[in-house]
Design an enzyme around this catalytic site. Sequence first.
Site, PDB file in Angstrom:
ATOM      1  N   CYS A   1      -3.617   0.191  -3.260  1.00  0.00           N
ATOM      2  CA  CYS A   1      -4.271   0.417  -1.972  1.00  0.00           C
ATOM      3  C   CYS A   1      -3.567   1.551  -1.231  1.00  0.00           C
ATOM      4  O   CYS A   1      -2.432   1.920  -1.550  1.00  0.00           O
ATOM      5  CB  CYS A   1      -4.278  -0.863  -1.133  1.00  0.00           C
ATOM      6  SG  CYS A   1      -2.652  -1.554  -0.776  1.00  0.00           S
TER       7      CYS A   1
ATOM      8  N   CYS B   1       0.830  -1.196   0.000  1.00  0.00           N
ATOM      9  CA  CYS B   1       0.000   0.000   0.000  1.00  0.00           C
ATOM     10  C   CYS B   1       0.874   1.259   0.000  1.00  0.00           C
ATOM     11  O   CYS B   1       1.996   1.257   0.524  1.00  0.00           O
ATOM     12  CB  CYS B   1      -0.925   0.013   1.213  1.00  0.00           C
ATOM     13  SG  CYS B   1      -2.238  -1.220   1.137  1.00  0.00           S
TER      14      CYS B   1
END
Length: 304
Positions: free
Chosen positions: A202, A121
């Site tokens: 993400c 992420c």
Amino acid sequence: MPFQQGSARTRQRTVLLVGIVVLLAALVLAVVLASLLTHGKQEVSPKMLKWKDRGTTKNLQEVILGRCYNYVMARYPELGDKDCLKIWESLKHAFIYKNPCNITSEDYEPLMELASHPISCNKSLFWSKTSDLVHRYTKSNQNFLTLEDTLLGYMADRVSWCGDPSAPGINYESCPKRSECESNPSSVFWKTASKMFAEAACGVVQVMLNGSIEAGAFRNSSIFGSIEILNLNPDKVSAVHIWLMHDIGGPHSESCSGHSIQRLKTILEERNFKITCEDNYRPVQLLQCVHNPDHRDCRLCTST
């Protein structure tokens, strides 16, 4: 008399059988000739086509395998369980002996499954019209990854491939451009890989755009505009940070308040993303100034 009648019947049967055999032989010959003629057309006609883009990269297998092994053995050894031979075979089977204008995303599904890997992420970096700058930045800052920095993108970057229905199944002379047919091997590959890259993003994602382009920094028709932003998952992505870069000494055609950036913000807001935009993101601008240390733009940059 009976003997003569029997002999006549025998001769008639023989003539009839010979006729049937000749007829069957003629039918078989006709089928074989038709097959040869059809095959001949398949062999010749594709080679008569001259596409407008460069042909398949010479020694493509060695290039793909070399890049794959370098990526999973030297650059990211944690991916050492990737089977580079299977990855090459899946790429080859996606296009070899196929019409180069009839490729589908399904052709690449085995390759995508074999070569995909997790991306942490906050590391996904998208771009449009900033190819050289964005990749110089990811080389100097390992905290971000573009699609070309993943295994799939690394193997395919700046190489070309397309098939041909005739032997040897690969066209080394020319390949179709997107303007000639949209479903060509290169376009379909990058669209499919871009979709997967966006779906995997993400946390906070970044996008680097070019504010020196007169037509506007954001284009709906670009891969970023038509595929990537539409496949970002609002449940996984918390924010989108836009870095609007201008060429050193180049025109400032658009700022973060420009028309195309406002259009991009609207698209992202409608999908419930938080957005920030920064003109000339400082870490990237400093990288630009490495090549232009005495330029006025860079003196202003270093004095602030």
